[in-house]
Design a protein around this motif. Structure first.
Motif, PDB file in Angstrom:
ATOM      1  N   CYS A 199      13.142  -3.070 -14.316  1.00  0.00           N
ATOM      2  CA  CYS A 199      11.666  -2.594 -12.685  1.00  0.00           C
ATOM      3  C   CYS A 199      10.307  -2.679 -14.019  1.00  0.00           C
ATOM      4  O   CYS A 199       9.961  -1.792 -14.584  1.00  0.00           O
ATOM      5  CB  CYS A 199      12.599  -1.316 -12.070  1.00  0.00           C
ATOM      6  SG  CYS A 199      11.029  -1.221 -10.690  1.00  0.00           S
ATOM      7  N   GLY A 200       8.928  -3.377 -13.392  1.00  0.00           N
ATOM      8  CA  GLY A 200       8.138  -3.469 -13.734  1.00  0.00           C
ATOM      9  C   GLY A 200       7.662  -2.117 -13.189  1.00  0.00           C
ATOM     10  O   GLY A 200       7.273  -2.208 -12.205  1.00  0.00           O
ATOM     11  N   LEU A 213       4.025  -3.909  -2.740  1.00  0.00           N
ATOM     12  CA  LEU A 213       2.706  -3.695  -2.948  1.00  0.00           C
ATOM     13  C   LEU A 213       2.614  -2.351  -3.531  1.00  0.00           C
ATOM     14  O   LEU A 213       1.737  -2.417  -4.923  1.00  0.00           O
ATOM     15  CB  LEU A 213       1.983  -2.661  -1.978  1.00  0.00           C
ATOM     16  CG  LEU A 213       1.750  -4.122  -1.033  1.00  0.00           C
ATOM     17  CD1 LEU A 213       1.446  -3.743   0.547  1.00  0.00           C
ATOM     18  CD2 LEU A 213       1.776  -5.305  -1.046  1.00  0.00           C
ATOM     19  N   GLN A 214       3.917  -0.986  -3.513  1.00  0.00           N
ATOM     20  CA  GLN A 214       3.857  -0.555  -5.097  1.00  0.00           C
ATOM     21  C   GLN A 214       3.346  -0.978  -6.567  1.00  0.00           C
ATOM     22  O   GLN A 214       3.061  -0.392  -7.695  1.00  0.00           O
ATOM     23  CB  GLN A 214       4.626   0.755  -4.766  1.00  0.00           C
ATOM     24  CG  GLN A 214       5.095   1.636  -5.998  1.00  0.00           C
ATOM     25  CD  GLN A 214       3.676   2.862  -5.447  1.00  0.00           C
ATOM     26  OE1 GLN A 214       2.911   2.860  -4.734  1.00  0.00           O
ATOM     27  NE2 GLN A 214       2.786   3.339  -6.802  1.00  0.00           N
ATOM     28  N   GLY A 221      -5.877  -1.068   0.682  1.00  0.00           N
ATOM     29  CA  GLY A 221      -5.897  -0.079   0.821  1.00  0.00           C
ATOM     30  C   GLY A 221      -5.573   1.019  -0.336  1.00  0.00           C
ATOM     31  O   GLY A 221      -5.057   0.435  -1.317  1.00  0.00           O
ATOM     32  N   CYS A 222      -5.397   1.913   0.525  1.00  0.00           N
ATOM     33  CA  CYS A 222      -4.920   3.274  -0.434  1.00  0.00           C
ATOM     34  C   CYS A 222      -3.740   2.602  -1.252  1.00  0.00           C
ATOM     35  O   CYS A 222      -2.563   2.287  -0.235  1.00  0.00           O
ATOM     36  CB  CYS A 222      -5.527   4.861  -0.051  1.00  0.00           C
ATOM     37  SG  CYS A 222      -4.710   6.103  -1.378  1.00  0.00           S
ATOM     38  N   GLU A 223      -3.323   3.394  -2.961  1.00  0.00           N
ATOM     39  CA  GLU A 223      -2.045   2.772  -2.954  1.00  0.00           C
ATOM     40  C   GLU A 223      -1.593   4.151  -2.685  1.00  0.00           C
ATOM     41  O   GLU A 223      -0.100   3.991  -2.461  1.00  0.00           O
ATOM     42  CB  GLU A 223      -2.235   3.461  -4.995  1.00  0.00           C
ATOM     43  CG  GLU A 223      -0.324   2.866  -5.148  1.00  0.00           C
ATOM     44  CD  GLU A 223      -0.527   2.512  -7.390  1.00  0.00           C
ATOM     45  OE1 GLU A 223       0.270   3.367  -6.976  1.00  0.00           O
ATOM     46  OE2 GLU A 223      -1.712   3.447  -7.407  1.00  0.00           O
ATOM     47  N   LYS A 224      -1.316   5.522  -2.172  1.00  0.00           N
ATOM     48  CA  LYS A 224      -0.724   6.161  -1.677  1.00  0.00           C
ATOM     49  C   LYS A 224      -0.650   6.359  -0.224  1.00  0.00           C
ATOM     50  O   LYS A 224       0.166   7.250   0.414  1.00  0.00           O
ATOM     51  CB  LYS A 224      -1.404   7.569  -2.428  1.00  0.00           C
ATOM     52  CG  LYS A 224      -1.690   7.842  -3.568  1.00  0.00           C
ATOM     53  CD  LYS A 224      -2.435   9.007  -3.701  1.00  0.00           C
ATOM     54  CE  LYS A 224      -2.432   8.746  -5.206  1.00  0.00           C
ATOM     55  NZ  LYS A 224      -3.024  10.398  -6.070  1.00  0.00           N
ATOM     56  N   ASP A 225      -0.615   4.856   1.072  1.00  0.00           N
ATOM     57  CA  ASP A 225      -0.487   5.632   2.090  1.00  0.00           C
ATOM     58  C   ASP A 225       0.792   4.910   1.997  1.00  0.00           C
ATOM     59  O   ASP A 225       1.599   4.594   1.859  1.00  0.00           O
ATOM     60  CB  ASP A 225      -1.477   3.913   2.271  1.00  0.00           C
ATOM     61  CG  ASP A 225      -2.942   4.057   2.352  1.00  0.00           C
ATOM     62  OD1 ASP A 225      -3.751   4.769   2.873  1.00  0.00           O
ATOM     63  OD2 ASP A 225      -3.401   3.258   2.732  1.00  0.00           O
ATOM     64  N   GLY A 226       1.614   5.383   3.093  1.00  0.00           N
ATOM     65  CA  GLY A 226       2.433   6.193   3.502  1.00  0.00           C
ATOM     66  C   GLY A 226       3.340   4.810   3.799  1.00  0.00           C
ATOM     67  O   GLY A 226       4.695   4.312   3.745  1.00  0.00           O
TER      68      GLY A 226
END
Length: 277
Positions: free
Chosen positions: A144-145, A167-168, A211-216
């Motif tokens: 997994c990268g 997206l993560q 959007g933000c990386e930390k969005d749910g």
């Protein structure tokens, strides 16, 4: 081992066949890629690249052979990208994917067949590239990268191509490429839609796009609902590869900074959108 050849326009040139490259490699104890570079420097064209030269030139082909590309993801986008990079003559590649082929991959993933279901995608990719072009060095990593695993793998790459499906992982890849000072060619698909951006080091764009990386809800995009017909990854992978080859060969026309290219195959529209980092 080279021969005088005439192209369809009636122009003569000196060419080198695949078998000639193989023989010279054995005689002089040189890697095939090194043989091809030496031939090009002497204005001898390896015949396998002859149809490249009118577009990218001898110097461009030499640059490709001296380049190293990272491909993250070996599925729908990644399979087509790896195929085209190998045929173009990019000298070194690394491919990263931790997945295995399953039935649902058969509709669009170039390396997926009924005979290799449950096989590692990386293993199939490495085998395919070696079948296409033995002058290309390719190394596969079935992992997994992440921001922890990718830096040593991508170190030394001249370009990295994002062929991921979540997206993560894309956010982490963008971070790693920025740290390593490597241009990232981002691509994503859903239904008949594709999008592409060329992300320069230190100038992240994914947050502006998604959007933000930390969005749910950041883990998966709209492709979960729209799916991926075979035409869309083939189309976008060709465009991603085109941007990568222009960058590696030192050609003009690269997609500008802060620009997202959107392709709608159903409507027949291609357009660019300005995005702010």
């Amino acid at each position: 081992m080279s021969t005088e050849t005439e192209n369809p326009a009636g122009e003569k040139y000196i060419s080198l066949s695949v078998k000639g490259t193989e023989k010279l490699s054995a005689v002089f104890n040189m890697e095939r890629c090194e043989v091809e570079i030496t031939a090009l420097e002497m204005n001898i064209i390896p015949e396998r690249y002859h149809r490249n030269i009118g577009t990218i030139g001898l110097d461009g082909q030499i640059k490709l052979l001296k380049s190293k590309a990272g491909v993250i993801g070996a599925g729908g986008l990644g399979g087509f990208v790896l195929e085209m990079l190998a045929r173009a003559g990019v000298g070194k590649m690394v491919v990263v994917d931790n997945d295995y082929f399953c039935d649902s991959n058969l509709n669009r993933q170039l390396f997926s067949t009924e005979n290799n279901l449950a096989e590692s995608k990386v293993d199939a990719a490495v085998r395919r590239v070696k079948d296409i072009n033995k002058a290309v060095e390719i190394e596969g990593f079935q992992i997994c990268g992440t921001r922890q695993t990718l830096p040593p793998i991508l170190s030394g790459c001249n370009i990295v191509i994002d062929c991921l499906d979540n997206l993560q992982s894309r956010f982490e890849l963008e971070e790693v490429c920025s740290r390593l000072n490597i241009i990232l060619v981002h691509g994503a698909i859903a239904g008949f839609l594709g999008q592409l951006a060329v992300i320069r080091p230190g100038k992240p764009l994914l947050q502006s796009i998604y959007g933000c990386e930390k969005d749910g809800d950041i883990k998966r995009g709209v492709e979960v609902q729209l799916g991926n017909p075979v035409i869309t990854p083939a189309m976008l992978a060709a465009w991603q590869t085109g941007e990568a080859l222009k960058i590696l060969a030192g050609l003009d026309g690269i997609l500008p900074e802060n620009r997202l290219l959107i392709m709608d195959m159903q409507a027949g529209n291609f357009y660019q959108v300005d995005i702010s980092p």
